[in-house]
Motif scaffolding. Sequence first.
Motif, PDB file in Angstrom:
ATOM      1  N   GLY A   1       0.815  -1.212   0.000  1.00 17.60           N
ATOM      2  CA  GLY A   1       0.000   0.000   0.000  1.00 17.60           C
ATOM      3  C   GLY A   1       0.846   1.257   0.000  1.00 17.60           C
ATOM      4  O   GLY A   1       1.681   1.460   0.895  1.00 17.60           O
TER       5      GLY A   1
ATOM      6  N   SER B   1      -1.981   2.051  -4.838  1.00 17.56           N
ATOM      7  CA  SER B   1      -2.220   3.310  -4.125  1.00 17.56           C
ATOM      8  C   SER B   1      -2.898   3.117  -2.780  1.00 17.56           C
ATOM      9  O   SER B   1      -2.963   4.042  -1.977  1.00 17.56           O
ATOM     10  CB  SER B   1      -3.067   4.250  -4.993  1.00 17.56           C
ATOM     11  OG  SER B   1      -4.332   3.680  -5.264  1.00 17.56           O
TER      12      SER B   1
ATOM     13  N   TRP C   1      -6.301   1.146  -0.463  1.00 16.73           N
ATOM     14  CA  TRP C   1      -7.752   1.307  -0.508  1.00 16.73           C
ATOM     15  C   TRP C   1      -8.461   0.918   0.787  1.00 16.73           C
ATOM     16  O   TRP C   1      -9.576   1.354   1.048  1.00 16.73           O
ATOM     17  CB  TRP C   1      -8.346   0.449  -1.631  1.00 16.73           C
ATOM     18  CG  TRP C   1      -8.108  -1.031  -1.425  1.00 16.73           C
ATOM     19  CD1 TRP C   1      -7.023  -1.751  -1.818  1.00 16.73           C
ATOM     20  CD2 TRP C   1      -8.960  -1.954  -0.736  1.00 16.73           C
ATOM     21  NE1 TRP C   1      -7.139  -3.067  -1.424  1.00 16.73           N
ATOM     22  CE2 TRP C   1      -8.327  -3.217  -0.769  1.00 16.73           C
ATOM     23  CE3 TRP C   1     -10.202  -1.839  -0.103  1.00 16.73           C
ATOM     24  CZ2 TRP C   1      -8.879  -4.365  -0.177  1.00 16.73           C
ATOM     25  CZ3 TRP C   1     -10.761  -2.976   0.477  1.00 16.73           C
ATOM     26  CH2 TRP C   1     -10.099  -4.226   0.424  1.00 16.73           C
TER      27      TRP C   1
ATOM     28  N   GLU D   1      -9.417   1.277   4.287  1.00 19.61           N
ATOM     29  CA  GLU D   1      -9.310   2.404   5.211  1.00 19.61           C
ATOM     30  C   GLU D   1      -8.873   1.980   6.607  1.00 19.61           C
ATOM     31  O   GLU D   1      -8.148   2.712   7.292  1.00 19.61           O
ATOM     32  CB  GLU D   1     -10.649   3.147   5.284  1.00 19.61           C
ATOM     33  CG  GLU D   1     -10.593   4.429   6.089  1.00 19.61           C
ATOM     34  CD  GLU D   1     -11.838   5.281   5.958  1.00 19.61           C
ATOM     35  OE1 GLU D   1     -11.860   6.383   6.547  1.00 19.61           O
ATOM     36  OE2 GLU D   1     -12.793   4.859   5.254  1.00 19.61           O
TER      37      GLU D   1
ATOM     38  N   THR E   1      -8.291  10.796   0.142  1.00 22.89           N
ATOM     39  CA  THR E   1      -9.307  10.408  -0.824  1.00 22.89           C
ATOM     40  C   THR E   1      -8.670   9.537  -1.886  1.00 22.89           C
ATOM     41  O   THR E   1      -7.441   9.470  -2.008  1.00 22.89           O
ATOM     42  CB  THR E   1      -9.922  11.645  -1.499  1.00 22.89           C
ATOM     43  OG1 THR E   1      -8.897  12.294  -2.292  1.00 22.89           O
ATOM     44  CG2 THR E   1     -10.473  12.628  -0.467  1.00 22.89           C
ATOM     45  N   ALA E   2      -9.502   8.891  -2.698  1.00 20.37           N
ATOM     46  CA  ALA E   2      -8.960   8.082  -3.787  1.00 20.37           C
ATOM     47  C   ALA E   2      -8.088   8.935  -4.700  1.00 20.37           C
ATOM     48  O   ALA E   2      -7.009   8.501  -5.142  1.00 20.37           O
ATOM     49  CB  ALA E   2     -10.099   7.437  -4.572  1.00 20.37           C
TER      50      ALA E   2
ATOM     51  N   ARG F   1      -4.711   9.873  -2.943  1.00 20.72           N
ATOM     52  CA  ARG F   1      -3.816   8.711  -2.868  1.00 20.72           C
ATOM     53  C   ARG F   1      -3.200   8.419  -4.228  1.00 20.72           C
ATOM     54  O   ARG F   1      -2.010   8.105  -4.338  1.00 20.72           O
ATOM     55  CB  ARG F   1      -4.564   7.488  -2.333  1.00 20.72           C
ATOM     56  CG  ARG F   1      -4.976   7.608  -0.874  1.00 20.72           C
ATOM     57  CD  ARG F   1      -5.443   6.287  -0.292  1.00 20.72           C
ATOM     58  NE  ARG F   1      -6.553   5.688  -1.004  1.00 20.72           N
ATOM     59  CZ  ARG F   1      -7.828   5.993  -0.817  1.00 20.72           C
ATOM     60  NH1 ARG F   1      -8.150   6.932   0.075  1.00 20.72           N
ATOM     61  NH2 ARG F   1      -8.790   5.393  -1.486  1.00 20.72           N
TER      62      ARG F   1
ATOM     63  N   GLY G   1      -4.211  -2.231 -10.226  1.00 24.18           N
ATOM     64  CA  GLY G   1      -5.273  -1.253 -10.398  1.00 24.18           C
ATOM     65  C   GLY G   1      -5.671  -1.095 -11.847  1.00 24.18           C
ATOM     66  O   GLY G   1      -4.948  -1.515 -12.751  1.00 24.18           O
TER      67      GLY G   1
ATOM     68  N   THR H   1      -4.078   5.473 -13.083  1.00 25.01           N
ATOM     69  CA  THR H   1      -3.319   4.256 -12.802  1.00 25.01           C
ATOM     70  C   THR H   1      -2.682   3.675 -14.052  1.00 25.01           C
ATOM     71  O   THR H   1      -1.499   3.301 -14.037  1.00 25.01           O
ATOM     72  CB  THR H   1      -4.224   3.207 -12.135  1.00 25.01           C
ATOM     73  OG1 THR H   1      -4.759   3.738 -10.917  1.00 25.01           O
ATOM     74  CG2 THR H   1      -3.432   1.946 -11.815  1.00 25.01           C
TER      75      THR H   1
END
Length: 260
Positions: free
Chosen positions: A78, A108, A110, A112, A124-125, A128, A161, A167
């Motif tokens: 991660g 990245s 995911w 939490e 946030t997505a 990141r 991803g 990505t």
Amino acid sequence: MSRKIRIGAQLQPQHADYSHIRDAVMRAEELGVDIVFNWDHFFPLYGEPEGKHFECWTMLGAWAEQTEKVELGALVSGGGYRNPDLLADMARTVDHMSGGRLILGVGSGWFEKDYDEYGYEFGTAGSRLDYFGGEYLPRIKARLAALNPAPLREIPMLIGGGGEKKTLKFVAEFGTIWHTFGDIEVLQRKAGILAEHCARIGRDVAEIERSSELSRSDEQGANAMADDGITLFTVGMGGPDYDFDALQKWLTWRDARNAG
């Protein structure tokens, strides 16, 4: 670029004693898998949320010493909770421990709970992903180039991803292997977008190995993916008892495909 079909076993480090995980690694290598993966999380992703779970990179160091032939790596590490310079150094070290068999899998991030429980900012997505492509991947690349001693090989970087705007752009620039999910139509469309990103920077998309997973596929679906150019397939295996029946079936399929 012609590649053989490869099978990876993702031995999920959850709901099991470490002795069971260690034995599963040995069994996977004995059966002839090409890669053994774990994952980089701090808590189980399914089943009892507070169940048994072990850390990724210390485990990879043990696997490097335990095994002789298989490649190994995280599917994936991660980006939000691994300092990229330190991660590069860890990867270089495990690369040497394994005799040059590490695959550096990154994403990245995911989940939490990993961030919240260990004191990292989830963001946030979008934030990141911006950090992942704008700072994280370049820092890994720069640190790997500066380390002494250098890695034993140019460590393959697997990027997980399927985001089409960000990505896949990062895969085109940094990736050796691209791992994603979806049915054949989705995979084909995303592969086309990856090719467009590669063309913009003058890279041959054939340099990037395509990877997906087999948990939702039958043999017909796997054949369709292989016919479309996917050559790395991962079988997920969870604790406490690692069932090798499905893995053995897919190894037999791999051998038949490669012989044909």
